[in-house]
Design an enzyme around this catalytic site. Structure first.
Site, mmCIF file in Angstrom:
data_model
loop_
_atom_site.group_PDB
_atom_site.id
_atom_site.type_symbol
_atom_site.label_atom_id
_atom_site.label_comp_id
_atom_site.label_asym_id
_atom_site.label_seq_id
_atom_site.Cartn_x
_atom_site.Cartn_y
_atom_site.Cartn_z
ATOM 1 C CE LYS A 175 -3.811 -2.226 2.104
ATOM 2 N NZ LYS A 175 -4.464 -2.611 3.617
ATOM 3 C CG HIS A 225 2.120 -9.289 16.865
ATOM 4 N ND1 HIS A 225 3.402 -8.541 16.892
ATOM 5 C CD2 HIS A 225 2.036 -9.955 15.879
ATOM 6 C CE1 HIS A 225 3.812 -9.117 15.788
ATOM 7 N NE2 HIS A 225 3.097 -10.023 15.018
#
Length: 111
Positions: A59, A99
């Site tokens: 992206k 995470h």
């Protein structure tokens, strides 16, 4: 440019369980697969983090067609991730991976 991605860890776990090493071959480089199999305690968090990081890189670079396994996310001695594309370290790209219990996310910035 900036790229960001988030993914459920369980989704990647299910794909790995269903497709096995064929799935890994599409996502991870040879070096990353070695880490996946030998060094990482939570394999599925590692896999999801790498997937999110590669999505963020794609992206950021505004590329629609690039193979995940051609983007390599490695770590320096301090654990900081860095990006290698086509065997070249991309110092112009900065990456952060995070995470939680259920999600992995990554942000890539082109400087």
């Amino acid at each position: 440019m900036i790229g960001c991605d988030i993914i459920e860890i369980e989704r990647l776990k299910k794909s790995y369980i269903k497709y096995g090493e064929k799935f890994l071959d599409k996502i991870l480089s040879t070096k990353e697969k070695k880490i996946f199999f030998t060094k990482h305690l939570n394999k599925y968090s590692f896999l999801a983090g790498r997937f999110a990081a590669k999505e963020a890189v794609i992206k950021c670079l505004d590329k629609t067609i690039i193979s995940y396994n051609k983007i390599e996310i490695l770590n320096d001695k301090s654990g900081k991730p860095f990006i290698v594309i086509d065997n070249s370290v991309r110092d112009d790209l900065k990456l952060s991976i995070s995470h939680s219990r259920d999600y992995a996310m990554a942000v890539c910035l082109k400087i």
